[in-house]
Design an enzyme around this catalytic site. Structure first.
Site, PDB file in Angstrom:
ATOM      1  N   ASP A  10       1.128  -1.157  -0.673  1.00  0.00           N
ATOM      2  CA  ASP A  10       0.058  -0.055  -0.022  1.00  0.00           C
ATOM      3  C   ASP A  10       1.385   0.928  -0.027  1.00  0.00           C
ATOM      4  O   ASP A  10       1.255   1.745   0.993  1.00  0.00           O
ATOM      5  CB  ASP A  10      -0.474  -0.160   1.208  1.00  0.00           C
ATOM      6  N   LYS A  32       0.837  -7.954  -2.951  1.00  0.00           N
ATOM      7  CA  LYS A  32      -0.419  -7.493  -2.587  1.00  0.00           C
ATOM      8  C   LYS A  32      -0.747  -6.055  -4.010  1.00  0.00           C
ATOM      9  O   LYS A  32      -0.204  -5.333  -3.039  1.00  0.00           O
ATOM     10  CB  LYS A  32      -1.684  -7.896  -1.953  1.00  0.00           C
ATOM     11  N   ASP A  59      -5.545  -7.629  -6.444  1.00  0.00           N
ATOM     12  CA  ASP A  59      -6.176  -7.222  -5.474  1.00  0.00           C
ATOM     13  C   ASP A  59      -7.798  -5.923  -6.231  1.00  0.00           C
ATOM     14  O   ASP A  59      -7.612  -4.877  -5.406  1.00  0.00           O
ATOM     15  CB  ASP A  59      -6.128  -6.915  -3.743  1.00  0.00           C
ATOM     16  N   LEU A  60      -8.008  -6.186  -6.986  1.00  0.00           N
ATOM     17  CA  LEU A  60      -8.480  -5.413  -8.001  1.00  0.00           C
ATOM     18  C   LEU A  60     -10.621  -5.469  -7.586  1.00  0.00           C
ATOM     19  O   LEU A  60     -11.014  -4.703  -8.328  1.00  0.00           O
ATOM     20  CB  LEU A  60      -8.302  -4.719  -9.520  1.00  0.00           C
ATOM     21  N   LYS A  61     -10.613  -6.280  -7.326  1.00  0.00           N
ATOM     22  CA  LYS A  61     -12.361  -6.524  -6.953  1.00  0.00           C
ATOM     23  C   LYS A  61     -13.485  -6.049  -7.827  1.00  0.00           C
ATOM     24  O   LYS A  61     -13.764  -5.535  -7.183  1.00  0.00           O
ATOM     25  CB  LYS A  61     -12.575  -6.055  -5.574  1.00  0.00           C
ATOM     26  N   ASP A  64     -19.631  -6.093 -12.298  1.00  0.00           N
ATOM     27  CA  ASP A  64     -19.739  -6.020 -12.628  1.00  0.00           C
ATOM     28  C   ASP A  64     -20.513  -6.780 -14.203  1.00  0.00           C
ATOM     29  O   ASP A  64     -20.627  -7.694 -13.548  1.00  0.00           O
ATOM     30  CB  ASP A  64     -18.542  -4.715 -14.296  1.00  0.00           C
ATOM     31  N   PRO A  66     -21.743  -9.787 -16.404  1.00  0.00           N
ATOM     32  CA  PRO A  66     -20.575 -11.068 -16.159  1.00  0.00           C
ATOM     33  C   PRO A  66     -19.641 -10.664 -18.232  1.00  0.00           C
ATOM     34  O   PRO A  66     -18.820 -10.786 -18.086  1.00  0.00           O
ATOM     35  CB  PRO A  66     -21.742 -11.977 -16.891  1.00  0.00           C
ATOM     36  N   THR A  68     -18.200  -7.991 -19.201  1.00  0.00           N
ATOM     37  CA  THR A  68     -17.535  -7.373 -19.147  1.00  0.00           C
ATOM     38  C   THR A  68     -16.389  -7.695 -17.916  1.00  0.00           C
ATOM     39  O   THR A  68     -14.858  -7.626 -17.746  1.00  0.00           O
ATOM     40  CB  THR A  68     -18.420  -5.640 -18.155  1.00  0.00           C
ATOM     41  N   THR A 119     -15.030  -6.649   5.424  1.00  0.00           N
ATOM     42  CA  THR A 119     -14.835  -6.621   6.770  1.00  0.00           C
ATOM     43  C   THR A 119     -15.318  -5.369   6.761  1.00  0.00           C
ATOM     44  O   THR A 119     -15.797  -5.493   7.953  1.00  0.00           O
ATOM     45  CB  THR A 119     -13.419  -7.193   7.044  1.00  0.00           C
ATOM     46  N   ARG A 181      -2.698  -8.679  12.905  1.00  0.00           N
ATOM     47  CA  ARG A 181      -1.864  -7.799  13.688  1.00  0.00           C
ATOM     48  C   ARG A 181      -0.610  -8.770  14.944  1.00  0.00           C
ATOM     49  O   ARG A 181      -1.310  -9.631  15.502  1.00  0.00           O
ATOM     50  CB  ARG A 181      -2.421  -6.959  14.677  1.00  0.00           C
ATOM     51  N   ARG A 211       1.060  -2.813   7.234  1.00  0.00           N
ATOM     52  CA  ARG A 211       1.717  -1.756   8.113  1.00  0.00           C
ATOM     53  C   ARG A 211       2.775  -2.382   9.400  1.00  0.00           C
ATOM     54  O   ARG A 211       3.651  -1.993   9.500  1.00  0.00           O
ATOM     55  CB  ARG A 211       0.152  -1.239   8.593  1.00  0.00           C
TER      56      ARG A 211
HETATM   57  O1  C5P Z   1      -2.473  -2.759   6.755  1.00  0.00           O
HETATM   58  P1  C5P Z   1      -2.839  -3.679   7.165  1.00  0.00           P
HETATM   59  O2  C5P Z   1      -1.910  -4.571   7.287  1.00  0.00           O
HETATM   60  O3  C5P Z   1      -4.255  -3.555   7.842  1.00  0.00           O
HETATM   61  O4  C5P Z   1      -2.951  -4.091   5.753  1.00  0.00           O
HETATM   62  C1  C5P Z   1      -4.125  -4.796   5.664  1.00  0.00           C
HETATM   63  C2  C5P Z   1      -4.639  -4.912   3.878  1.00  0.00           C
HETATM   64  O5  C5P Z   1      -5.534  -6.023   3.434  1.00  0.00           O
HETATM   65  C3  C5P Z   1      -4.876  -3.776   2.833  1.00  0.00           C
HETATM   66  O6  C5P Z   1      -4.534  -3.361   1.827  1.00  0.00           O
HETATM   67  C4  C5P Z   1      -6.406  -3.285   3.104  1.00  0.00           C
HETATM   68  O7  C5P Z   1      -6.741  -2.545   2.201  1.00  0.00           O
HETATM   69  C5  C5P Z   1      -6.488  -5.152   2.807  1.00  0.00           C
HETATM   70  N1  C5P Z   1      -7.625  -5.461   3.335  1.00  0.00           N
HETATM   71  C6  C5P Z   1      -8.064  -5.643   4.045  1.00  0.00           C
HETATM   72  N2  C5P Z   1      -9.773  -5.787   4.613  1.00  0.00           N
HETATM   73  C7  C5P Z   1     -10.553  -6.296   3.769  1.00  0.00           C
HETATM   74  C8  C5P Z   1      -9.658  -6.323   2.215  1.00  0.00           C
HETATM   75  C9  C5P Z   1      -8.584  -5.857   2.360  1.00  0.00           C
HETATM   76  O8  C5P Z   1      -7.438  -4.947   4.993  1.00  0.00           O
HETATM   77  N3  C5P Z   1     -11.576  -6.891   4.265  1.00  0.00           N
END
Ligand code: C5P
Length: 232
Positions: A10, A32, A59-61, A64, A66, A68, A119, A181, A211
């Site tokens: 990120d 990612k 990770d482009l999720k 749209d 089908p 496309t 989430t 974490r 992070r």
């Molecule tokens: O910095 P951190 O560990 O929180 O980053 C988590 C990564 O996972 C980020 O790229 C965030 O966009 C992604 N992500 C998330 N929760 C989701 C889907 C993706 O934290 N439900």
């Protein structure tokens, strides 16, 4: 099932990404690439990072109609990434079209995962705004089953939901989980978090870590700690 740690790159620009990746001399972490970096730098960033020898989760999720999604997946299949994703809310028909589009002429394709419910969506908002009159666990399980029926390989979900997904879809259906974490680390803006070790016990196959590694004083040491706790 493979187990691996995926570092979320990120960063706002290619320059920042390369400075970060240059820290790694002895290993080539799975990484990612999300919307921010892809929209800023375009497909070239994917080729460059691939050329450096990293596995890539793009990770482009996609979400749209089908046709496309199928065409877009066909374009992405040429980028030679290892994993990509879409929203299960696009329906089984959309997910099947995505699998078709992503499959290369030789029959190979990257792993394809579905996002069930983000989430960041609470059960209350899902029920009040999206009018889904079910509990979050039941919704996540049903979306995962839809993804499996469409031929996908797994889902992106909370580590707290990984066991539910395995229960509904079996051990071979992959779970990729962010929200990780260290036990002694900063939580930041994540609300429901798990340590790498607990995520492994809870049924995660891949953990996505941003992070705790990218902002660590010593990113290589943080990555190694993560691998040790998650993979062993
Ligand atoms: O910095 P951190 O560990 O929180 O980053 C988590 C990564 O996972 C980020 O790229 C965030 O966009 C992604 N992500 C998330 N929760 C989701 C889907 C993706 O934290 N439900």
């Amino acid at each position: 099932m493979n187990h691996d740690v995926i570092i979320a790159l990120d960063f706002p620009s290619a320059k920042d990404v390369y400075a970060f990746l240059d820290n790694f001399k002895d290993e080539k972490p799975f990484v990612k690439i999300g919307m921010e970096l892809f929209y800023a730098e375009g497909p070239e960033i994917v080729r460059q990072i691939k050329a450096r020898g990293h596995k890539i989760f793009l990770d482009l999720k996609l979400h749209d109609i089908p046709n496309t999604v199928k065409s877009a997946m066909k374009v992405l299949s040429r980028l030679d990434v290892d994993m990509t994703n879409l929203h299960a809310a696009g329906t089984i028909e959309m997910m099947k079209a995505a699998v078709e589009g992503l499959t290369r002429e030789d029959g190979t394709r990257p792993l394809l995962l579905a996002v069930t419910q983000l989430t960041s969506t609470s059960e209350e908002r899902m029920q009040k705004e999206l009018l889904i009159n079910e509990t979050m666990p039941k919704t996540v399980q049903k979306y995962a089953q839809n993804a499996q029926e469409a031929g996908l390989d797994g889902v992106v979900c909370s580590p707290l939901e990984a066991a539910l997904v395995k229960e509904a879809c079996g051990a071979d259906f992959a779970t990729v989980t962010p929200g990780i974490r260290f036990a002694d680390g900063d939580v930041g803006d994540q609300v429901r978090v798990m340590t790498p070790e607990r995520a492994r016990v809870g049924g995660s196959d891949y953990i996505v870590v941003g992070r705790p590694i990218t902002r660590a004083e010593d990113p290589v040491a943080a990555y190694r700690r993560c691998m040790k706790e998650f993979v062993g």
